[in-house]
Design a protein around this motif. Structure first.
Motif, PDB file in Angstrom:
ATOM      1  N   UNK A  79       0.835  -1.207   0.000  1.00 13.01           N
ATOM      2  CA  UNK A  79       0.000   0.000   0.000  1.00 13.01           C
ATOM      3  C   UNK A  79       0.868   1.254   0.000  1.00 13.01           C
ATOM      4  N   UNK A  80       1.979   1.198   0.735  1.00 12.95           N
ATOM      5  CA  UNK A  80       2.853   2.366   0.777  1.00 12.95           C
ATOM      6  C   UNK A  80       3.483   2.641  -0.585  1.00 12.95           C
ATOM      7  N   UNK A  81       3.847   1.593  -1.313  1.00 19.99           N
ATOM      8  CA  UNK A  81       4.411   1.801  -2.655  1.00 19.99           C
ATOM      9  C   UNK A  81       3.432   2.544  -3.551  1.00 19.99           C
ATOM     10  N   UNK A  82       2.143   2.179  -3.454  1.00 19.33           N
ATOM     11  CA  UNK A  82       1.122   2.878  -4.235  1.00 19.33           C
ATOM     12  C   UNK A  82       1.007   4.334  -3.800  1.00 19.33           C
ATOM     13  N   UNK A  83       0.997   4.557  -2.498  1.00 17.78           N
ATOM     14  CA  UNK A  83       0.903   5.918  -1.967  1.00 17.78           C
ATOM     15  C   UNK A  83       2.098   6.751  -2.399  1.00 17.78           C
ATOM     16  N   UNK A  84       3.285   6.162  -2.279  1.00 15.20           N
ATOM     17  CA  UNK A  84       4.508   6.898  -2.636  1.00 15.20           C
ATOM     18  C   UNK A  84       4.524   7.247  -4.118  1.00 15.20           C
ATOM     19  N   UNK A  85       4.139   6.301  -4.962  1.00 18.34           N
ATOM     20  CA  UNK A  85       4.158   6.530  -6.404  1.00 18.34           C
ATOM     21  C   UNK A  85       3.202   7.652  -6.793  1.00 18.34           C
ATOM     22  N   UNK A  86       2.052   7.728  -6.150  1.00 17.79           N
ATOM     23  CA  UNK A  86       1.104   8.801  -6.463  1.00 17.79           C
ATOM     24  C   UNK A  86       1.663  10.169  -6.103  1.00 17.79           C
ATOM     25  N   UNK A  87       2.560  10.198  -5.130  1.00 16.10           N
ATOM     26  CA  UNK A  87       3.130  11.474  -4.704  1.00 16.10           C
ATOM     27  C   UNK A  87       4.340  11.924  -5.478  1.00 16.10           C
ATOM     28  N   UNK A  88       4.807  11.085  -6.421  1.00 16.01           N
ATOM     29  CA  UNK A  88       5.983  11.422  -7.218  1.00 16.01           C
ATOM     30  C   UNK A  88       5.545  12.174  -8.467  1.00 16.01           C
ATOM     31  N   UNK A 101      10.194  -0.668 -11.499  1.00 15.23           N
ATOM     32  CA  UNK A 101      11.002  -1.180 -10.389  1.00 15.23           C
ATOM     33  C   UNK A 101      10.136  -1.567  -9.196  1.00 15.23           C
ATOM     34  N   UNK A 102       9.113  -0.744  -8.923  1.00 16.25           N
ATOM     35  CA  UNK A 102       8.220  -1.062  -7.819  1.00 16.25           C
ATOM     36  C   UNK A 102       7.452  -2.354  -8.091  1.00 16.25           C
ATOM     37  N   UNK A 103       6.898  -2.467  -9.308  1.00 15.95           N
ATOM     38  CA  UNK A 103       6.042  -3.613  -9.632  1.00 15.95           C
ATOM     39  C   UNK A 103       6.833  -4.906  -9.779  1.00 15.95           C
ATOM     40  N   UNK A 104       8.035  -4.804 -10.391  1.00 18.02           N
ATOM     41  CA  UNK A 104       8.786  -6.015 -10.704  1.00 18.02           C
ATOM     42  C   UNK A 104       9.617  -6.532  -9.537  1.00 18.02           C
ATOM     43  N   UNK A 105      10.099  -5.651  -8.671  1.00 13.37           N
ATOM     44  CA  UNK A 105      11.047  -6.085  -7.638  1.00 13.37           C
ATOM     45  C   UNK A 105      10.594  -5.723  -6.226  1.00 13.37           C
ATOM     46  N   UNK A 106      10.367  -4.443  -5.977  1.00 10.38           N
ATOM     47  CA  UNK A 106      10.199  -3.975  -4.597  1.00 10.38           C
ATOM     48  C   UNK A 106       8.897  -4.474  -3.980  1.00 10.38           C
ATOM     49  N   UNK A 107       7.779  -4.277  -4.683  1.00  4.88           N
ATOM     50  CA  UNK A 107       6.498  -4.712  -4.125  1.00  4.88           C
ATOM     51  C   UNK A 107       6.435  -6.218  -3.883  1.00  4.88           C
ATOM     52  N   UNK A 154      10.377   8.185   6.418  1.00  2.00           N
ATOM     53  CA  UNK A 154      10.849   8.821   7.647  1.00  2.00           C
ATOM     54  C   UNK A 154      10.477  10.299   7.675  1.00  2.00           C
ATOM     55  N   UNK A 155      10.834  11.016   6.619  1.00  2.00           N
ATOM     56  CA  UNK A 155      10.738  12.477   6.633  1.00  2.00           C
ATOM     57  C   UNK A 155       9.349  12.986   6.255  1.00  2.00           C
ATOM     58  N   UNK A 156       8.779  12.412   5.199  1.00  2.00           N
ATOM     59  CA  UNK A 156       7.538  12.959   4.645  1.00  2.00           C
ATOM     60  C   UNK A 156       6.289  12.340   5.271  1.00  2.00           C
ATOM     61  N   UNK A 157       6.284  10.998   5.395  1.00  2.00           N
ATOM     62  CA  UNK A 157       5.062  10.320   5.836  1.00  2.00           C
ATOM     63  C   UNK A 157       5.079   9.888   7.301  1.00  2.00           C
ATOM     64  N   UNK A 158       6.237   9.938   7.950  1.00  2.00           N
ATOM     65  CA  UNK A 158       6.365   9.629   9.377  1.00  2.00           C
ATOM     66  C   UNK A 158       5.958   8.192   9.720  1.00  2.00           C
TER      67      UNK A 158
END
Length: 456
Positions: A79-88, A101-107, A154-158
């Motif tokens: 869920x965080x990957x989706x949230x982060x991607x929307x904010x980029x 990269x998110x879809x193939x490896x990180x998620x 850490x910095x943006x979403x706490x």
């Protein structure tokens, strides 16, 4: 350290909250955020500056020891990957890279982990997994993306108190860091073999395409696919749409041939668009006479707005470039006999170019940079600007490319061609037939008319 100030009849103290102001993209700046108070915990005004100062010290102690900080609700990594991607907010090509990269490896790897539960040991295991499975460059890109999303956690979403990526001094067995791909020596003869193969795969357009990258350093595929007739040396700068730039360029390049890197082209939502070059690196590139003559002959042989067309006479963006063109050019191909109704099907056996084995066509841009460095008398500012890079620091601020530098580059590359290709007796093709000129054939379009992708 906190500091106090007297405001009328009250005393105020300010202290650093441990946070930094975020820019419009949500990234931390160097501007610190401060908290302030004029009363103690009992709601009474500070009696004096010493009490206010002590209050500020206590608040900074709370910050250092993470006391009183309200943590964000835990969130799953998927869920965080989706949230982060929307904010980029980046260009379309970069967004596609991050999404991949998110879809193939990180998620997939972290699908069952919460953001705040990832430990440094788990990250080390992830890093080793990625480095073992993928190429150096792709692994570096994936780990860089992961670091970005952890920093933002850490910095943006706490969602975390600190990143699981621990940077520390080297320990254990020394292993030299790979900072760039190991390159084979690439000779002019090998570049010529690529161009010769390209001619048999693709015709005169292929021959010219290879030499254009090699002697201009344009970025493939975007800048090469996006080069339009109106920005090629047979027409530019007289065809420049910007009146101010046109006047300046006509005066400067009166005795030189030059092309303009104004756009790259790629697809956004399956639609072809024009976009600014990478890093907004608009630039003018002087070219040697032999390359100008190639472009002149190529453009005279067709009436389309793109300089380089496919074998079928269509924009290169519509092709599977690597499979159809680059792989047989680089790796060689078997002889092909003629076919009925397919005049261009027949071709001789193509030898593989061993020095380019496994390499991307982008390697020719590196060859161009090496050639610029060889003579040793071409100023660095002229080299970097030609490559589409900004020279950093004071040197970049006060340096500029002069006409004499550009004349030196054009003359040097002409001598390289005459010595290492023509003088070496290497094969060159005949120029193609020009389109017949008649009132029935209107002047070709200089520009494609594709929509231009704008960025805020």
């Amino acid at each position: 350290m906190p500091y106090t100030e007297i405001r009328g009849n009250s005393i105020r103290v300010k202290w650093w909250t441990g946070q930094y102001k975020l820019d419009d993209g949500g990234k931390p700046t160097t501007t610190k955020l401060y908290g302030s108070a004029s009363k103690n915990l009992d709601g009474m005004p500070f009696a004096d500056e010493d009490e206010a100062f002590t209050f500020g010290l206590d608040r900074e102690s709370d910050v250092r020891n993470h006391r009183g900080r309200r943590a964000a609700t835990p969130i799953n990594m998927a869920d965080y990957c989706d949230l982060w991607f929307k904010g980029v907010s980046l260009r379309s090509n970069s967004m596609l890279s991050y999404k991949s990269r998110l879809s193939a490896v990180i998620r997939p790897y972290w699908a069952h982990s919460a953001v705040d539960e990832i430990t440094p040991i788990q990250y080390d295991a992830f890093r080793k997994f990625v480095q073992a499975k993928y190429s150096h460059n792709y692994a570096k890109a994936v780990l860089g993306t992961f670091k970005m999303i952890m920093d933002d956690a850490v910095v943006k979403y706490k969602y975390r108190e600190e990143s699981p990526i621990v940077e520390q001094k080297r320990r254990g067995l020394y292993k030299k860091k790979q900072v760039r791909r190991v390159k084979r020596q690439l000779s002019t003869r090998s570049v010529h073999q690529l161009a010769q193969n390209a001619y048999y795969v693709w015709g005169f357009a292929g021959w010219t395409y290879i030499w254009t990258i090699a002697f201009t350093g344009l970025r493939p595929p975007g800048e090469m696919f996006g080069l339009q007739r109106g920005y090629a040396s047979p027409y530019w700068p007289a065809s420049e749409p910007d009146a101010e730039l046109r006047v300046e360029a006509l005066q400067r390049y009166e005795s030189l041939h030059a092309l303009r890197v104004q756009y790259q082209t790629y697809r956004v939502d399956k639609r072809a668009v024009l976009a600014a070059p990478k890093y907004d690196s608009w630039r003018t590139i002087v070219i040697p006479p032999f390359l100008h003559e190639m472009h002149q002959a190529l453009l005279a042989s067709h009436d389309q707005p793109w300089v380089f067309l496919s074998v079928q006479g269509k924009p290169l963006l519509s092709t599977s470039f690597k499979n159809t063109y680059w792989f047989p050019i680089r790796d060689g191909a078997e002889e092909r006999a003629s076919r009925p109704r397919y005049e261009r099907w027949a071709r001789p056996e193509l030898p593989a170019v061993e020095e380019m084995a496994g390499e991307d066509i982008y390697r020719l841009r590196h060859w161009h940079k090496a050639k610029l460095d060889e003579p040793g008398d071409i100023p660095r500012v002229a080299v970097e600007e030609r490559m589409g890079h900004e020279l950093p620091g004071v040197e970049g601020t006060y340096s500029e490319v002069t006409l004499a530098m550009e004349e030196r580059i054009a003359g040097y590359f002409q001598r390289v061609w005459e010595k290492e290709v023509v003088g070496a007796g290497l094969w060159t093709p005949t120029f193609p037939m020009s389109l017949p000129g008649s009132p029935a054939n209107p002047a070709p379009s200089l520009f494609s008319g594709l929509p231009i992708l704008e960025y805020e």
